[in-house]
Design a protein around this motif. Structure first.
Motif, PDB file in Angstrom:
ATOM      1  N   ALA A  95      -1.663   7.045 -36.320  1.00  0.00           N
ATOM      2  CA  ALA A  95      -1.541   7.687 -35.016  1.00  0.00           C
ATOM      3  C   ALA A  95      -0.076   7.964 -34.707  1.00  0.00           C
ATOM      4  N   ASP A  96       0.169   8.816 -33.722  1.00  0.00           N
ATOM      5  CA  ASP A  96       1.544   9.089 -33.297  1.00  0.00           C
ATOM      6  C   ASP A  96       2.125   7.811 -32.699  1.00  0.00           C
ATOM      7  N   PRO A  97       3.204   7.269 -33.263  1.00  0.00           N
ATOM      8  CA  PRO A  97       3.701   5.968 -32.818  1.00  0.00           C
ATOM      9  C   PRO A  97       4.198   5.951 -31.373  1.00  0.00           C
ATOM     10  N   VAL A 115      -3.519  -6.264 -32.410  1.00  0.00           N
ATOM     11  CA  VAL A 115      -4.469  -7.278 -31.952  1.00  0.00           C
ATOM     12  C   VAL A 115      -4.908  -6.977 -30.521  1.00  0.00           C
ATOM     13  N   GLY A 116      -3.957  -6.617 -29.661  1.00  0.00           N
ATOM     14  CA  GLY A 116      -4.308  -6.263 -28.289  1.00  0.00           C
ATOM     15  C   GLY A 116      -5.231  -5.066 -28.227  1.00  0.00           C
ATOM     16  N   VAL A 153       2.354  -2.684 -42.418  1.00  0.00           N
ATOM     17  CA  VAL A 153       2.166  -1.253 -42.179  1.00  0.00           C
ATOM     18  C   VAL A 153       1.841  -0.988 -40.713  1.00  0.00           C
ATOM     19  N   CYS A 154       1.167  -1.943 -40.058  1.00  0.00           N
ATOM     20  CA  CYS A 154       0.845  -1.767 -38.639  1.00  0.00           C
ATOM     21  C   CYS A 154       2.088  -1.675 -37.762  1.00  0.00           C
ATOM     22  N   GLY A 196       3.366   0.097 -33.841  1.00  0.00           N
ATOM     23  CA  GLY A 196       3.594  -0.817 -32.724  1.00  0.00           C
ATOM     24  C   GLY A 196       3.711  -2.276 -33.104  1.00  0.00           C
ATOM     25  N   GLY A 197       3.050  -2.686 -34.190  1.00  0.00           N
ATOM     26  CA  GLY A 197       3.197  -4.061 -34.632  1.00  0.00           C
ATOM     27  C   GLY A 197       1.914  -4.868 -34.534  1.00  0.00           C
TER      28      GLY A 197
END
Length: 278
Positions: free
Chosen positions: A204-206, A249-250, A238-239, A243-244
């Protein structure tokens, strides 16, 4: 509590990663200690290491490296999905070696980094049949236009358990794709394939994606496969492109808010523990 079925560790002091040179922001060390610090805070209780396409000469060394990390006090690592080369004549001997090591839970061969005809070769297909009746799973990592290649392998090997990584790698940034949608619906008809809810934040667009950006891709994947044939993965690091770990997870919790407790537990951990008898 989350079972993370897709952790990558990159340690350039120990192993070679030829692909990293062209990997932009991922061209760095991504160490277990950094992952674990955040994972513990997020309720991740277990993880499997996913092979990182190391140099071919380092494939077995990668497994040994991860196994050493799993022996650290309090380690989250429960096993490894190892790299493999089913297209090579030496695969049967490698398979026998792996079967003697319960730490290895399965194999992956990333198919979108090799010519499409690799998975159509006689040696590749014959070697994949050798997984039937073993405890080893096989991860597909393919692009949407290659899902048909994965379907062919699943049909040829009905007694092999396959896992489709990253919701079939949809081009989230380009919007909903008819090719991807149809491919997911079709491959989900194969009872020997499950899907991994992972990776989508990286596509997705970061700067602009929201939960609603990801929702149609995650919901179509779950609806196609059903709650008993889905597992969760972080795809760390890679996540971080989207966003991280904490962000993903959120987003996962937000995406599954309307599901029942049993459905969430199936995705979050129970299906993975059953799949690998953990």
């Amino acid at each position: 509590m989350l079972f993370d079925s897709h952790l990558h560790i990159v340690d350039r002091t120990k192993l070679g990663y030829p692909w990293l040179e062209g990997a932009g922001a991922l061209n760095r060390d991504s160490l277990y200690a950094d992952y674990a610090r955040e994972a513990h805070r997020l309720g991740i209780t277990d993880t499997l290491h996913m092979e990182v396409d190391v140099a071919e000469s380092d494939i077995e060394r990668e497994t040994d490296y991860v196994k050493d990390l799993s022996r650290q006090p309090g380690s989250l690592i429960r096993g490894a999905i190892a790299a493999c080369r089913p297209e090579d004549a030496g695969f049967p001997a490698y398979l026998e070696h792996v079967l003697a090591d319960p730490f290895v839970k399965g194999f992956r061969r990333v198919l979108h980094v090799v010519p499409d005809d690799v998975s159509e070769g006689a040696v590749f297909r014959e070697n994949l049949k050798r997984l039937a009746g073993t405890r080893l799973t096989f991860d597909f990592c393919v692009l949407p236009h290659q899902i048909s290649k994965a379907i062919a392998l699943a049909d040829l090997n009905p007694d092999v358990q396959f896992i489709l990584d990253h919701c079939g790698v949809p081009a989230v940034n380009d919007g909903f794709s008819a090719i991807w949608t149809a491919g997911i619906s079709e491959i989900a008809r194969r009872p020997n394939v499950i899907v991994k809810i992972s990776g989508v934040v990286a596509y997705a667009d970061p700067d602009s994606w929201t939960v609603d950006t990801l929702r149609p891709f995650v919901e179509h994947s779950i609806a196609s496969f059903g709650w008993d044939r889905v597992i969760w993965g972080s795809d760390w690091p890679v996540c971080t492109l989207g966003g991280g770990l904490s962000t993903w997870v959120g987003a996962t919790h937000a995406l599954t808010k309307g599901a029942s407790a049993d459905e969430r537990n199936s995705l979050y951990r129970l299906n993975a523990k059953r799949l690998w008898s953990l």
